[in-house]
Scaffold this motif. Sequence first.
Motif, mmCIF file in Angstrom:
data_model
loop_
_atom_site.group_PDB
_atom_site.id
_atom_site.type_symbol
_atom_site.label_atom_id
_atom_site.label_comp_id
_atom_site.label_asym_id
_atom_site.label_seq_id
_atom_site.Cartn_x
_atom_site.Cartn_y
_atom_site.Cartn_z
ATOM 1 N N TRP A 81 0.870 -1.271 -0.112
ATOM 2 C CA TRP A 81 0.013 0.038 0.108
ATOM 3 C C TRP A 81 0.836 1.373 0.147
ATOM 4 C CZ3 TRP A 81 -4.705 -0.577 -1.363
ATOM 5 C CH2 TRP A 81 -5.392 -1.656 -1.065
ATOM 6 N N THR A 82 0.858 2.085 -1.042
ATOM 7 C CA THR A 82 1.374 3.305 -1.164
ATOM 8 C C THR A 82 0.236 4.407 -1.232
ATOM 9 O OG1 THR A 82 1.289 3.478 -3.659
ATOM 10 C CG2 THR A 82 3.395 2.285 -2.609
ATOM 11 N N PRO A 83 0.749 5.533 -0.929
ATOM 12 C CA PRO A 83 -0.306 6.638 -1.243
ATOM 13 C C PRO A 83 -1.016 6.733 -2.544
ATOM 14 C CG PRO A 83 1.542 7.499 -0.027
ATOM 15 C CD PRO A 83 1.987 6.238 -0.555
ATOM 16 N N ALA A 84 -0.259 6.331 -3.712
ATOM 17 C CA ALA A 84 -1.093 6.143 -4.829
ATOM 18 C C ALA A 84 -1.788 5.016 -4.963
ATOM 19 C CB ALA A 84 0.097 6.400 -6.091
ATOM 20 N N GLY A 85 -1.257 3.958 -4.462
ATOM 21 C CA GLY A 85 -2.339 2.815 -4.570
ATOM 22 C C GLY A 85 -3.577 3.217 -3.682
ATOM 23 N N ILE A 86 -3.336 3.639 -2.631
ATOM 24 C CA ILE A 86 -4.481 3.978 -1.739
ATOM 25 C C ILE A 86 -5.620 4.629 -2.526
ATOM 26 C CG2 ILE A 86 -5.519 4.797 0.227
ATOM 27 C CD1 ILE A 86 -2.942 3.911 1.733
#
Length: 142
Positions: free
Chosen positions: A96-101
Amino acid sequence: MTSEIRNEVAPRASRIAAKLVATAILVASTGAAAVAEEAFVKAGKVLFEHRCRICHADDLALKSYGPPLVGVVGRKAGTYPGFDYSEAMKAAGFVWTPAGIRAWMADNTHMLPGTKMRHVGINDPGEQDLIVAYLESLAAKK
């Protein structure tokens, strides 16, 4: 003061003044950035309470239907201990990365078909940014 000395001192004083002004601007903007970040986190918490809290906890002491989101940023998907994830989430293999979230909030059912989580559809990038800022702040509460 002779004109030779004045010609030598004036540029030096201007450089020093310019450095002081630049330092003051940097200090002021750093302080403003911290205040802005704190405001983002607080606004993100409000959005979390309205959009995510129905299923997810932001405190490990609270029970929730979905996995708690404390420390979710940087965690491998489908790995929170003791949660009964779908086979799709267990096999997802991403972190989970900020972009993925953000992508998950916008369209989780297309991002990962077979997930148990219902489609939430948080499409507004501003709301996504605020929620992500809040989730990032929860990393310290592990």
